[in-house]
Scaffold this active site. Structure first.
Site, short mmCIF file in Angstrom:
data_model
loop_
_atom_site.label_atom_id
_atom_site.label_comp_id
_atom_site.label_asym_id
_atom_site.label_seq_id
_atom_site.Cartn_x
_atom_site.Cartn_y
_atom_site.Cartn_z
N ARG A 130 59.88 56.18 -7.83
CA ARG A 130 59.80 56.37 -6.38
C ARG A 130 58.36 56.73 -6.04
O ARG A 130 57.91 57.85 -6.32
CB ARG A 130 60.76 57.49 -5.95
N ARG A 137 55.36 53.54 1.60
CA ARG A 137 56.47 54.35 2.12
C ARG A 137 56.18 55.83 1.91
O ARG A 137 55.73 56.23 0.83
CB ARG A 137 57.77 53.97 1.43
N SER A 152 67.32 44.11 -3.15
CA SER A 152 68.27 44.13 -2.04
C SER A 152 68.23 42.78 -1.35
O SER A 152 67.18 42.14 -1.30
CB SER A 152 67.92 45.22 -1.02
N GLU A 170 68.58 50.93 -8.12
CA GLU A 170 68.31 49.76 -7.28
C GLU A 170 67.00 49.08 -7.67
O GLU A 170 65.97 49.71 -7.80
CB GLU A 170 68.23 50.19 -5.82
#
Length: 425
Positions: A276, A261, A351, A348
């Site tokens: 991240r 990403r 999901s 998080e």
């Protein structure tokens, strides 16, 4: 994409869903207008084609001047047919583009609003009170150095910012997590998969990742390939252009893959450590099932995610993600957010999304049932995203001397070790 019948029969419902996501409903009117234009273009083309066929039957029977006139008329009609065919193709393209620009219709239960408008459904476990234990918790960066588990400096040297090496017990910890996740999935009846991280544009577009998330996707220059941000992409395309036997549903897969990403729009956020990053490994659950059973399967995916987090002895909360924070494919999403001690907040970790028939319509995956062939649903759920899970495990189970207690469920995958000791310890 959404069901065209829903758009035609219940446009106000689609408009309300757009508003729930904080999006304009102009696209609804544009799509309806395009649909009307498409239908009119089809009628016009079929009219000219009908006339052309009729003339084709008359010409062999005609003679002399009549035949010459009919041939001249046929020539003009052929031009009209060609023009009408082009107009129909253009109208079809405009209709398809408009329809594909509408995200999945959010569930009635999905909260309205944006990123901060989630609803907490459940809180599991209690965050550790390190002050009561008499020491200040170290963050995962410091713990990673003490344990010889994470090398961020050399990751940046070799690949740039937001890259890292997992070394020694760090690498062993990831492998342990992968095996724990895969074993749980297998025991729950999932087929284990190793999925490709490079996919064709159709797979990326079919799952909705070239809609709102296009800026976060890596494209391989000079090749018609993309790096996936989740194995959901490859698994959604796995049965593309297929009709599945309804009796074989649900089909459950647990896929491991590296994920990539760009983290576009995250400037200044989580710049330190491995919260991240641009690359991480992940075990993803992916399910094909009936539309009727999709909501129940969504709850089952969440239950499997909670089971995994419970095995890691983490404190976490389950949230119902607000409509404006959903990806275009999802109509409802649950996140499990683990408590990160040094940040003093939940972050998080997993999901679980119910995408209903949004992806299968784009990728032409259907089911064959006793009452005919019809659309089916896809769902996806993270079982273990490695870097964030490693962060949560290290910070949650650290001890005053910099060692880390190994959760009991992970010990068989770490040669029975109960504690990860600092180097030289």
């Amino acid at each position: 994409m959404i069901d065209p019948k829903l758009l035609r029969d219940e446009p106000d419902r689609v408009r309300a869903a757009q508003a729930k996501r904080g999006l304009s409903d102009d696209v609804v009117d544009r799509a309806l207008s395009a649909d009307s234009a498409r239908r009119a273009a089809i009628v016009e083309f079929e009219r000219f084609r009908g006339e052309q066929k009729q003339l084709g039957k008359l010409i062999p029977k005609a003679t002399g001047d009549e035949k010459v006139a009919l041939l001249e008329q046929t020539k003009k009609l052929a031009a009209s047919v060609k023009e009408a065919e082009a107009a129909q193709a253009a109208a079809e393209e405009e209709w398809s583009t408009a329809l594909r620009s509408i995200p999945n219709v959010a569930a009635d239960e999905t909260p309205a609003g944006g990123e901060d408008d989630f609803v907490i459904l459940e809180t599991v476990g209690t965050p550790r009170d390190f002050a009561a234990e008499g020491f200040e918790p170290r963050d995962h960066i410091e713990l990673g150095k003490l344990l010889g588990a994470i090398d961020i400096e050399r990751g940046a040297k070799v690949s740039g910012s937001r890259f890292y090496f997992l070394t020694g017990v760090g690498a062993q910890l990831e492998l342990a997590l992968i095996n724990l996740a895969m074993d749980q999935a297998r025991e729950a009846g999932f087929t284990q998969m190793i999925a490709p991280s490079l996919v064709k544009p159709r797979a990326m577009e079919g799952t909705g990742f070239l809609d709102q998330a296009a800026d976060d996707v890596y494209r391989v220059e000079g090749q018609d390939l993309y790096l996936v941000g989740t194995s959901e992409v490859a698994m959604a395309a796995y049965h593309s252009d297929e009709i599945l036997d309804g009796a074989t549903l649900p089909r459950r897969y647990a896929a491991f893959s590296p994920c990539f990403r760009k983290e576009a729009g995250s400037h200044g956020k989580d710049t330190k450590g491995i919260i991240r990053v641009h690359w991480f490994d992940k075990v993803e659950m992916f399910v094909y099932t009936t539309l009727e059973d999709a909501a129940a399967e969504h709850e089952r995916l969440l239950a499997w995610e909670k089971e995994f987090l419970n095995k890691l002895e983490l404190a976490y909360q389950v949230i119902d993600v607000a409509a404006g924070d959903l990806g275009p494919s999802a109509m409802r999403k649950f996140d499990c957010e683990a408590w990160i001690p040094t940040q003093g907040k939940y972050r998080e970790l997993t999901s679980a999304s119910n995408c209903t028939d949004f992806q299968t319509r784009r990728l032409d995956t259907r089911g064959r049932f006793e009452d005919g062939t019809k659309p089916i649903a896809t769902l996806n759920g993270t079982l273990c995203a490695m870097t964030r899970t490693i962060v949560a495990v290290l910070e949650t189970h650290q001890q005053a001397d910099g060692s880390v207690r190994v959760p009991e469920a992970l010990r068989p995958y770490l040669q029975g070790r109960e504690v990860l000791e600092p180097l030289g310890g």
